[in-house]
Design a protein around this motif. Structure first.
Motif, PDB file in Angstrom:
ATOM      1  N   TYR A  32       2.347   6.812  -0.269  1.00 51.16           N
ATOM      2  CA  TYR A  32       2.798   6.569   1.107  1.00 51.16           C
ATOM      3  C   TYR A  32       1.741   6.973   2.133  1.00 51.16           C
ATOM      4  O   TYR A  32       1.118   8.037   2.035  1.00 51.16           O
ATOM      5  N   LEU A  33       1.538   6.085   3.116  1.00 52.08           N
ATOM      6  CA  LEU A  33       0.677   6.368   4.264  1.00 52.08           C
ATOM      7  C   LEU A  33       1.541   6.301   5.516  1.00 52.08           C
ATOM      8  O   LEU A  33       2.239   5.310   5.749  1.00 52.08           O
ATOM      9  N   SER A  34       1.484   7.324   6.342  1.00 51.85           N
ATOM     10  CA  SER A  34       2.390   7.409   7.484  1.00 51.85           C
ATOM     11  C   SER A  34       1.956   6.552   8.666  1.00 51.85           C
ATOM     12  O   SER A  34       2.793   6.126   9.464  1.00 51.85           O
ATOM     13  N   GLY A  35       0.670   6.285   8.790  1.00 51.41           N
ATOM     14  CA  GLY A  35       0.186   5.554   9.960  1.00 51.41           C
ATOM     15  C   GLY A  35      -0.055   4.086   9.669  1.00 51.41           C
ATOM     16  O   GLY A  35      -0.696   3.735   8.673  1.00 51.41           O
ATOM     17  N   PRO A  58       2.692   1.686  -0.016  1.00 50.75           N
ATOM     18  CA  PRO A  58       2.322   2.678   1.006  1.00 50.75           C
ATOM     19  C   PRO A  58       3.276   2.711   2.194  1.00 50.75           C
ATOM     20  O   PRO A  58       3.172   3.606   3.033  1.00 50.75           O
ATOM     21  N   TRP A  59       4.199   1.752   2.294  1.00 48.06           N
ATOM     22  CA  TRP A  59       5.175   1.727   3.383  1.00 48.06           C
ATOM     23  C   TRP A  59       6.448   2.497   3.028  1.00 48.06           C
ATOM     24  O   TRP A  59       7.286   2.703   3.885  1.00 48.06           O
ATOM     25  N   ARG A 114      -2.660   1.949   7.044  1.00 43.78           N
ATOM     26  CA  ARG A 114      -2.215   0.945   6.070  1.00 43.78           C
ATOM     27  C   ARG A 114      -2.967  -0.367   6.252  1.00 43.78           C
ATOM     28  O   ARG A 114      -3.311  -1.036   5.274  1.00 43.78           O
ATOM     29  N   LYS A 115      -3.228  -0.741   7.495  1.00 43.31           N
ATOM     30  CA  LYS A 115      -3.997  -1.961   7.739  1.00 43.31           C
ATOM     31  C   LYS A 115      -5.439  -1.803   7.272  1.00 43.31           C
ATOM     32  O   LYS A 115      -6.038  -2.741   6.746  1.00 43.31           O
ATOM     33  N   GLU A 116      -5.991  -0.610   7.463  1.00 40.99           N
ATOM     34  CA  GLU A 116      -7.392  -0.374   7.109  1.00 40.99           C
ATOM     35  C   GLU A 116      -7.594  -0.269   5.603  1.00 40.99           C
ATOM     36  O   GLU A 116      -8.508  -0.878   5.041  1.00 40.99           O
ATOM     37  N   HIS A 174       7.364  -7.722   2.153  1.00 34.68           N
ATOM     38  CA  HIS A 174       6.726  -6.702   1.317  1.00 34.68           C
ATOM     39  C   HIS A 174       5.209  -6.657   1.511  1.00 34.68           C
ATOM     40  O   HIS A 174       4.501  -6.075   0.687  1.00 34.68           O
ATOM     41  N   HIS A 175       4.717  -7.273   2.579  1.00 30.51           N
ATOM     42  CA  HIS A 175       3.283  -7.255   2.894  1.00 30.51           C
ATOM     43  C   HIS A 175       2.461  -7.795   1.719  1.00 30.51           C
ATOM     44  O   HIS A 175       1.416  -7.237   1.368  1.00 30.51           O
ATOM     45  N   ALA A 176       2.946  -8.875   1.112  1.00 31.27           N
ATOM     46  CA  ALA A 176       2.263  -9.460  -0.043  1.00 31.27           C
ATOM     47  C   ALA A 176       2.059 -10.964   0.117  1.00 31.27           C
ATOM     48  O   ALA A 176       1.780 -11.654  -0.862  1.00 31.27           O
ATOM     49  N   ALA A 177       2.179 -11.454   1.339  1.00 36.97           N
ATOM     50  CA  ALA A 177       2.092 -12.899   1.566  1.00 36.97           C
ATOM     51  C   ALA A 177       0.685 -13.439   1.347  1.00 36.97           C
ATOM     52  O   ALA A 177       0.516 -14.632   1.081  1.00 36.97           O
ATOM     53  N   GLU A 178      -0.334 -12.584   1.447  1.00 37.39           N
ATOM     54  CA  GLU A 178      -1.718 -13.050   1.370  1.00 37.39           C
ATOM     55  C   GLU A 178      -2.203 -13.274  -0.060  1.00 37.39           C
ATOM     56  O   GLU A 178      -3.249 -13.886  -0.269  1.00 37.39           O
ATOM     57  N   TYR A 179      -1.473 -12.795  -1.040  1.00 38.38           N
ATOM     58  CA  TYR A 179      -1.922 -12.947  -2.427  1.00 38.38           C
ATOM     59  C   TYR A 179      -1.911 -14.416  -2.837  1.00 38.38           C
ATOM     60  O   TYR A 179      -0.964 -15.150  -2.548  1.00 38.38           O
TER      61      TYR A 179
END
Length: 283
Positions: A212-215, A204-205, A219-221, A80-85
């Motif tokens: 939602y962001l398509s690119g 956003p995924w 999303r990284k930025e 879920h792109h939340a590992a950095e928390y």
């Protein structure tokens, strides 16, 4: 000394005009009674039903009781792109599936045993306001819709594949696991409350999420980037400084959730990114 009543037909005072204007602006910013501002009167709060009773001790052997619940935090947070928390709890992004492993006190019996989940958020949670979310078993989960499927069953252990709604309320949740055992027309119920809170964030995924962001570069930025730049100066003379967002630090997530918890934003409105942004910016 009592303030004299304003006579009928007289013009409102300046203070009354300001108060009325402020109330109208506040309603526009936070939304109306149904989707924005929190209402103080709640019906049938979930807290009154958190204890399930009425079973006999001599039938307790039939209860299906969770003895260990693994939220698979590392795997789910990574997906879920939340590992950095820095917050150690399970952190999810809404509308995306995740796994839960449950070990019971006895063998799970298909056809006689049933499992359901409840995700609960807010200070006075109610199902009618969307802050109590019942999650039931389905044949196959759908992206962006609440539900779970039995991914694996092995004697006393089951793995649930759970999906949340793409418009789910963002914030801090409690997880309740309800079990039922049916035998000889007698239903034995049990409720388990997980000791750790779960955090659900915007996603956003997820294509059905409003943010939602398509690119992937975007999303990284704009979502995952920990540092950036802030521009200072005027149009003709400007310069840049590095900026540490610190979004994954422990205090940042807790502070953002606390702002929402203490705001006048209604529970259901916390699924709306526009209203959430306005509320956080006003804090």
């Amino acid at each position: 000394m009592a303030t004299p009543a304003r006579s009928k037909g007289s013009r409102p005072t300046i203070s009354e005009k300001i108060s009325s204007y402020y109330g109208n602006v506040k309603s526009l910013l936070l939304g109306n009674d149904l989707t924005g501002r929190r209402q103080t009167c709640e019906e049938n709060p979930f807290t009154s039903e958190t204890q399930l009773t009425g079973f006999k001790r001599d039938q307790e052997e039939f209860h299906l009781k969770p003895v260990n619940v693994d939220l698979c935090r590392l795997k789910n947070r990574e997906a879920h792109h939340a590992a950095e928390y820095e917050v150690p709890n399970l952190i999810l992004r809404r509308g995306q599936a995740f796994d839960i492993n449950i070990d019971f006190n006895r063998t799970y019996i298909k056809g006689q045993d049933a499992v359901s989940l409840k995700f609960v958020t807010g200070s006075r949670p109610t199902q009618s306001r969307g802050s109590v979310v019942p999650v039931v078993q389905v044949d196959r989960i759908q992206d962006g819709q609440w539900g779970f499927e039995l991914a694996a069953v092995q004697e006393k252990s089951v793995t649930l594949r759970v999906s949340s709604g793409s418009d789910a309320i963002v914030g801090r949740y409690e997880l309740f696991i309800d079990t039922q055992h049916l035998k000889d027309d007698i239903v034995e119920k049990w409720r388990y409350k997980h000791p750790d809170d779960i955090f659900i964030l915007f996603n956003p995924w997820q294509k059905d999420d409003a943010v939602y962001l398509s690119g992937e570069p975007d999303r990284k930025e704009y979502v995952l980037n920990e540092t950036g730049r802030i521009w200072l100066g005027s149009v003709e003379k400007y310069y840049v400084r590095p900026w540490n967002f610190g979004q994954f630090e422990y205090v940042c997530l807790i502070a953002a959730i606390s702002i929402l918890d203490r705001s006048e934003l209604a529970d259901r409105a916390r699924g709306n990114p526009t209203l959430v942004t306005r509320t956080v910016c006003r804090a």
